[in-house]
Design a protein around this motif. Sequence first.
Motif, PDB file in Angstrom:
ATOM      1  N   ASN A 296      -5.324  -0.728  -0.845  1.00  0.00           N
ATOM      2  CA  ASN A 296      -6.193   0.278   0.445  1.00  0.00           C
ATOM      3  C   ASN A 296      -6.880   0.801  -0.049  1.00  0.00           C
ATOM      4  N   HIS A 297      -6.922   1.438  -1.178  1.00  0.00           N
ATOM      5  CA  HIS A 297      -6.670   3.280  -1.862  1.00  0.00           C
ATOM      6  C   HIS A 297      -7.988   2.840  -3.248  1.00  0.00           C
TER       7      HIS A 297
ATOM      8  N   TYR B 224      -6.844   9.306  -4.725  1.00  0.00           N
ATOM      9  CA  TYR B 224      -7.376   8.755  -4.117  1.00  0.00           C
ATOM     10  C   TYR B 224      -7.425   8.827  -2.465  1.00  0.00           C
ATOM     11  N   THR B 225      -8.688   7.644  -2.018  1.00  0.00           N
ATOM     12  CA  THR B 225      -9.025   8.083  -0.407  1.00  0.00           C
ATOM     13  C   THR B 225      -8.032   6.591   0.144  1.00  0.00           C
ATOM     14  N   THR B 226      -7.857   6.399   1.326  1.00  0.00           N
ATOM     15  CA  THR B 226      -7.119   5.175   1.937  1.00  0.00           C
ATOM     16  C   THR B 226      -8.372   5.404   3.370  1.00  0.00           C
TER      17      THR B 226
ATOM     18  N   ASP C 226       0.916  -1.480  -0.120  1.00  0.00           N
ATOM     19  CA  ASP C 226       0.138   0.101   0.055  1.00  0.00           C
ATOM     20  C   ASP C 226       0.902   1.308  -0.302  1.00  0.00           C
TER      21      ASP C 226
ATOM     22  N   ALA D  89       0.756   4.253  -2.560  1.00  0.00           N
ATOM     23  CA  ALA D  89       0.822   5.172  -2.355  1.00  0.00           C
ATOM     24  C   ALA D  89       1.926   6.463  -2.989  1.00  0.00           C
TER      25      ALA D  89
ATOM     26  N   LEU E 165     -13.089  -0.648   3.422  1.00  0.00           N
ATOM     27  CA  LEU E 165     -12.947  -0.249   2.344  1.00  0.00           C
ATOM     28  C   LEU E 165     -13.514  -1.659   1.370  1.00  0.00           C
TER      29      LEU E 165
END
Lengths: 184, 608
Positions: B584-585, B388-390, B374, B378, B396
């Motif tokens: 995770n994004h 993006y959002t983590t 991840d 990122a 998730l």
Amino acid sequence: MSTASRQVWNWRDDTPTRRREAAVARLRRTGLVGGVVALVAGTVLNLVLGHVIVGRLLVTLGALQTMAALWRPHLLASPLRWLQRFGQLVGAGLAWLLLTPLWLLVFVPVGWWLRLRRRDPLHRAPLAAGLTAWIPRRRSSDAASAARQFQDEDREARELERPECALPAPELLAEVDDAGGPSA
Amino acid sequence: MNILGISAYYHDSAACLLQDGRLVAAAQEERFTRRKHDAAFPRHALRYCLAEGGVSRDAVDAVVFYDKPVTKFVRILKTAFAVAPRGLPTFVQAVPTWMRRKLWIPAEIATELDRAGAGRCGRVLFTEHHEAHAASAFFASPFENAAILTLDGVGEWATSSLSAGRGNRLRLLEEIHFPHSLGLLYSAFTYFCGFRVNSGEYKLMGLAPYGEPRYEHTIREHLIDLREDGSFRLNLDYFDYLGGLRMTNARFADLFDGPPRTAESALTRRECDLARSIQAVTEDAVLRMARHAHRATGDRRLCLAGGVALNCVANGRVLREGPFDELWIQPAAGDAGGAVGAALHAWHQLEGGDRVLDGQDRMAGAYLGPAFSDADIAAWLDARDYSYTTLGAGELERDAARRIAAGEVVGLFQGRMEFGPRALGNRSIVGDARSPRMQSVLNLKIKYRESFRPFAPSVLAERAHECFDLDAPSPYMLLTAPVARERWTETKDEPFDDIIATVNQVRSDIPAVTHVDQSARIQTVHAETNPRYHRIISEFAELTGCPTVINTSFNVRGEPIVCTPSDAYRCFMRTEMDTLVLGNHVLEKSAQPAWNEDGDWRDDLPLD
């Protein structure tokens, strides 16, 4: 980043600038090698073998290519691409030139001879009714056979006529039944 | 002990690494070079495997190649003798490649290992092609004893084989030899129906349910003499693959009402009927072979490998109608899996390595390729200013499930890449199986492929029985089974000339994964092998009551399945996918910067 993922996805180094630099370096290398070879060949032709015109032509081309490789490698991109295509064409032409006589002198006569003797290396004839097309596999593979790039041919096995639905010889199965003990 | 397995030079080159008998890494070369079915020496895959295993210099004990090149070359020469004076173009095309590369494999391996920084290898070994397939099926299976069938186009001489596996030993018992080949017969019809050989066979299988088997009798009468024990001979008068550059000849065309279909032209009733007919013959042949294998070995379990073993419809019938209690199919059943088989063969058969029999297979869910952390993803996203959002674990999965339930098409990129032709949740495009329009949306707007092609479901293993008539696990999407009867809906017969209407007909309450014959190619998702994917589907089931999602490979037509996050992002931006989950994004299409490319990227991808 782990070694494995860096091996696969080296994005930090794989930027357009780096890619351009690598392409230029490749062109420079190829251009220099070709240029120097042409210079040497041209000199030998001119001074040693006495082919003045061809020799000078080669020296001129070699000098131009070497200079381009040193100072303006990108100028070589298109000529080298065309040269590569030309090389492929020559390669394909040579393949036809060399292999056609081989085909006509060896493969065609031997093919006819085999046909005259009613021998078919591919066993294409229809199978008689009531026989199976399964060919028993009598040879087993071991360390010695694994070291070889070829397998031993069992021509006899291919000629065997076995009834349809015949089961493999019990000794073949016994071979693995005896050897294969339970595992960990 | 480090053993490398290599398959190369035909199609789907691959490499794998076995460390003390454990399969540590395996990958196809196409994923790295981005050339579909790449046949080149798998130098990228090899380097990846060495890096994944942390193999130090001079620490490779053996490299095992998946066939015997000299015997293969002899077969080509013998074929030339048999067909001369025809066959000169094939001969001229084939011989230079053999002279240049294929006959110098030990030297090529030594060079590549050295270039990869692995130094020198202990030994270079060669298994037989079908031996490698058999080993990939049996030694990777969870079975202690089994019968093994391998079926493909051709190896050295063998085109099909029957073996017996006992513990850590394998014995080939019988073979069928070239030119008589079930794989080549199927490929001949693939060619005749206008699809590419060695890649369009899936399409022919998918097309089959649209047709009637009206050519089945003709095939049996003229093309194949199929015996009760599954053995067969082909009538080569109808084929061109021995001496020509095509698969079939004019006699074949006369037999089937005209010339071959031109690629990309409209599909007609004839192609559908041809597909159905050859599918019926293939299924019958495989079933007869399976019965023979059962009689010959007395085993209750069967392992399958070879390109024909990717025919999941035939596999489904073997499981339902065959004499075996259990069936295991190598997920990379084609030539790529030969690399795994070659390495396993060397470890068990030659080195006497023990097998671990704990009820699980040795393929680790086929998740044997590269993974990306991840943090790396990122860093890459930040470097490019992609929005993006983590999200954390749990959040998730819920978010992805909510998006799927809302009708979005989600690209799912997580964990290790799959080995073999199927995407099994780590490089997948996922959608709502309940949506009647999802099949055509995915085909036409995401995959850019033929509208008739069906999609496969991923279903929670423990709830598979709710949706499908399947009582065995199918973790590798290699079995078809009918959709559960209670899920069927009323359908009306459509005239064939409207294939789109036929495709779009709602046949069950999971229409996007229900094929025209009410079947589905199922992936059962297990919490042990892919916990995140399992959780996403569980969340989706909680939201909707349906434990099934649609799963297709993360690529577009003609492109290999994505390997790296940048491959995934590019594919995401090129298509009409709504959301991309990268580890995770979460990336939303609407929040991304405009995507510009010179020219039409589709021109760079060959038609498959």
